[in-house]
Design a protein around this motif. Structure first.
Motif, PDB file in Angstrom:
ATOM      1  N   LYS A 279      14.925   9.188 -61.014  1.00  0.00           N
ATOM      2  CA  LYS A 279      14.995   8.822 -62.429  1.00  0.00           C
ATOM      3  C   LYS A 279      13.967   7.754 -62.795  1.00  0.00           C
ATOM      4  O   LYS A 279      13.315   7.843 -63.832  1.00  0.00           O
ATOM      5  CB  LYS A 279      16.403   8.338 -62.773  1.00  0.00           C
ATOM      6  N   ALA A 280      13.806   6.743 -61.948  1.00  0.00           N
ATOM      7  CA  ALA A 280      12.882   5.642 -62.242  1.00  0.00           C
ATOM      8  C   ALA A 280      11.440   6.131 -62.365  1.00  0.00           C
ATOM      9  O   ALA A 280      10.699   5.700 -63.249  1.00  0.00           O
ATOM     10  CB  ALA A 280      12.985   4.568 -61.173  1.00  0.00           C
ATOM     11  N   ALA A 281      11.037   7.041 -61.490  1.00  0.00           N
ATOM     12  CA  ALA A 281       9.662   7.542 -61.494  1.00  0.00           C
ATOM     13  C   ALA A 281       9.493   8.785 -62.369  1.00  0.00           C
ATOM     14  O   ALA A 281       8.363   9.227 -62.581  1.00  0.00           O
ATOM     15  CB  ALA A 281       9.223   7.862 -60.067  1.00  0.00           C
TER      16      ALA A 281
ATOM     17  N   PRO B 150       5.921  15.788 -61.283  1.00  0.00           N
ATOM     18  CA  PRO B 150       6.175  14.959 -62.464  1.00  0.00           C
ATOM     19  C   PRO B 150       7.078  15.656 -63.481  1.00  0.00           C
ATOM     20  O   PRO B 150       7.141  16.892 -63.544  1.00  0.00           O
ATOM     21  CB  PRO B 150       4.777  14.747 -63.045  1.00  0.00           C
ATOM     22  N   ILE B 151       7.761  14.844 -64.261  1.00  0.00           N
ATOM     23  CA  ILE B 151       8.526  15.328 -65.406  1.00  0.00           C
ATOM     24  C   ILE B 151       7.854  14.722 -66.624  1.00  0.00           C
ATOM     25  O   ILE B 151       7.784  13.507 -66.762  1.00  0.00           O
ATOM     26  CB  ILE B 151      10.004  14.910 -65.325  1.00  0.00           C
ATOM     27  N   ARG B 152       7.330  15.583 -67.484  1.00  0.00           N
ATOM     28  CA  ARG B 152       6.626  15.119 -68.685  1.00  0.00           C
ATOM     29  C   ARG B 152       7.349  15.633 -69.924  1.00  0.00           C
ATOM     30  O   ARG B 152       7.570  16.837 -70.050  1.00  0.00           O
ATOM     31  CB  ARG B 152       5.177  15.619 -68.678  1.00  0.00           C
TER      32      ARG B 152
ATOM     33  N   ASP C   2       3.840   8.966 -49.996  1.00  0.00           N
ATOM     34  CA  ASP C   2       3.401   8.066 -48.920  1.00  0.00           C
ATOM     35  C   ASP C   2       4.514   7.950 -47.898  1.00  0.00           C
ATOM     36  O   ASP C   2       5.660   8.303 -48.161  1.00  0.00           O
ATOM     37  CB  ASP C   2       3.076   6.681 -49.493  1.00  0.00           C
ATOM     38  N   ALA C   3       4.214   7.385 -46.782  1.00  0.00           N
ATOM     39  CA  ALA C   3       5.210   7.184 -45.731  1.00  0.00           C
ATOM     40  C   ALA C   3       6.369   6.317 -46.216  1.00  0.00           C
ATOM     41  O   ALA C   3       7.494   6.469 -45.785  1.00  0.00           O
ATOM     42  CB  ALA C   3       4.556   6.556 -44.507  1.00  0.00           C
ATOM     43  N   GLU C   4       6.089   5.391 -47.152  1.00  0.00           N
ATOM     44  CA  GLU C   4       7.137   4.495 -47.634  1.00  0.00           C
ATOM     45  C   GLU C   4       7.950   5.078 -48.780  1.00  0.00           C
ATOM     46  O   GLU C   4       8.962   4.538 -49.167  1.00  0.00           O
ATOM     47  CB  GLU C   4       6.540   3.151 -48.057  1.00  0.00           C
ATOM     48  N   ASP C   5       7.549   6.204 -49.374  1.00  0.00           N
ATOM     49  CA  ASP C   5       8.303   6.841 -50.468  1.00  0.00           C
ATOM     50  C   ASP C   5       9.535   7.536 -49.946  1.00  0.00           C
ATOM     51  O   ASP C   5       9.660   8.022 -48.907  1.00  0.00           O
ATOM     52  CB  ASP C   5       7.428   7.868 -51.206  1.00  0.00           C
TER      53      ASP C   5
END
Length: 57
Positions: free
Chosen positions: A22-24, A37-39, A54-57
């Motif tokens: 939701k945040a992204a 993406p949701i546009r 990325d590895a941290e996502d």
């Protein structure tokens, strides 16, 4: 994002379920390591529009 729609959508690359960030404002495919993406409330389910995770996502 409508939960019923999320149940129907799958990653176009792996055909596995997606999770909603939701945040992204993205649909995430952990298996493919891609975020779609949701546009304007519409998910863009094209591999060419997805961003690699990325590895941290």
């Amino acid at each position: 994002m409508d939960p019923r729609l999320l149940e129907l959508l799958v990653c176009p690359v792996t055909r596995h379920p997606l999770s909603y960030d939701k945040a992204a404002q993205e649909l995430v495919s952990p298996k493919a390591r891609l975020a779609y993406p949701i546009r304007d409330g519409l998910p863009i389910m094209l591999e060419s529009e997805a961003r690699p995770l990325d590895a941290e996502d």
